[in-house]
Write a protein that holds these residues in place. Sequence first.
Motif, short mmCIF file in Angstrom:
data_model
loop_
_atom_site.label_atom_id
_atom_site.label_comp_id
_atom_site.label_asym_id
_atom_site.label_seq_id
_atom_site.Cartn_x
_atom_site.Cartn_y
_atom_site.Cartn_z
N GLY A 352 0.78 -1.23 0.00
CA GLY A 352 0.00 0.00 0.00
C GLY A 352 0.80 1.27 0.00
N GLY A 353 2.12 1.19 -0.25
CA GLY A 353 2.94 2.40 -0.29
C GLY A 353 3.34 2.92 1.08
N ALA A 354 3.38 2.05 2.10
CA ALA A 354 3.81 2.48 3.43
C ALA A 354 5.29 2.87 3.40
N GLN A 355 5.68 3.76 4.33
CA GLN A 355 7.05 4.24 4.38
C GLN A 355 7.57 4.20 5.81
N LEU A 356 8.87 4.02 5.94
CA LEU A 356 9.54 3.98 7.24
C LEU A 356 10.69 4.98 7.20
N LEU A 357 10.68 5.93 8.13
CA LEU A 357 11.75 6.92 8.29
C LEU A 357 12.32 6.73 9.69
N PHE A 358 13.61 6.44 9.79
CA PHE A 358 14.18 6.11 11.10
C PHE A 358 15.63 6.55 11.20
N ASN A 359 16.11 6.63 12.45
CA ASN A 359 17.53 6.81 12.67
C ASN A 359 18.08 5.63 13.44
#
Length: 454
Positions: A352-359
């Motif tokens: 579904g086009g999910a995104q993950l932004l992390f450090n």
Amino acid sequence: MLMRFRVANHASLLEEQELSLVATDEHDDIAVTEASAAGVRVLPALAILGANASGKSNALRALVYMRRAVLESHARWLPDGGTSRVPFLLTAGGRAAPSAFAVDIVLDGVHFEYGFELDDRQVREEWLRSFPEGRPRRLFERSVADDGTSSYAYGPSFRGRRRLIEDVVRPNSLYLSAGAGNNHDILRRIHRWFHRGLKVALDANFGARIQETRRLWDKSEEYRDRLRGLLQFADLGITDLSITEEEWDDERVRQVRSAMRVLVPEIPEDEAFDVKPAPQIGFVHAAEGGPVTLDLHDESNGTRTWAGLLGPVVGALQDGSLLVVDELDARLHPHLAARLVALFQNREWNTGGAQLLFNTHDATLLAPHSEANLHRDQVYLATKDARTGATELTALVDFRVRDGVENLEKRYLAGRYGALPFFDEELLVGIGAKRGVDEAGQAARDEEAEREHA
């Protein structure tokens, strides 16, 4: 879907910095999403690496602050309460200059850019643009004078109750927030992305994330299977979740209602509103004598961390939303952290086009064999300017790294890309020398004391 985030003058980020999730390379092995409205392909995951105190968390918290301003400035910020921004404090210029935040997002096939500038007291500028056929089109622009009066300019396609919104927006609140609260269609859609399309996992909202897991558990058997599967997959010895509801007696209900009326005086005295405790989550373990259920506080830190991510991860994958995670590797085994990234990278799992932004500090996520499968355009490096102390975010692609050829983990740890801590060994030598002098001096004093005693 987030394409870009820009921020200036927030915490350790002084000059404008940008995080871009726009793919610069062709990828056939990760869940890249076609954003035809913007003519780009958007990445499913983005990692920020760097030394301690380099500003990795500040980059994510800047986006979290933007979200909070959108969701709370109109309804919750006090009229004379300012903006609660956190400017760069190491220079007088940073303390005085406005802070700026902007996102490029795709909603329902339309590319939008939304942003604002503010100082300690009020919003200074705010704008919303769309990009039909790749060209910018103004929807609204707002500027605020020193005396708090706002002026507006609108594009021809931005219709609705504009005058009503102007009348209710305050100098320290966002036009977007006021417009969404008054049911303006376009503004409500942008507002909804910040509310539902942007999920956050910080230490500070652990309790809310646990309740998100409980909410999804109650939603359907399909969600239960997903949550249960992630628990079992993590090899924590947990086979299931257990949701229980505590029953309050009449006296406890009366006490809680009385307390609520003190906190919310607007509640009528004769209104017998429902009050009940939040359901408690337990974790079912396989044991020799049969299943045993443990409370959350009885679990290990690693189990608690994974449990706190279950709801946001399942929700993001289901809704196709963005999940922002501070310190992804904290209290998680490197293999488990890598598999979490892989949930968003894999086309079969992320449909579904999910995104993950992390450090993260975990350089093994960059390794060629890692399940995370991070490419060069999915990595940013955070460094501190030695002179000013300001954070700089640099895309790994700026180093002309050859994707799929170079060992990113090995080269990063070898210092090829920077963003590593620098240890001044002379300081340790000095500490060791001083300790040696102190020990020698103490030995001499002990010897003198023994002679006097004899």
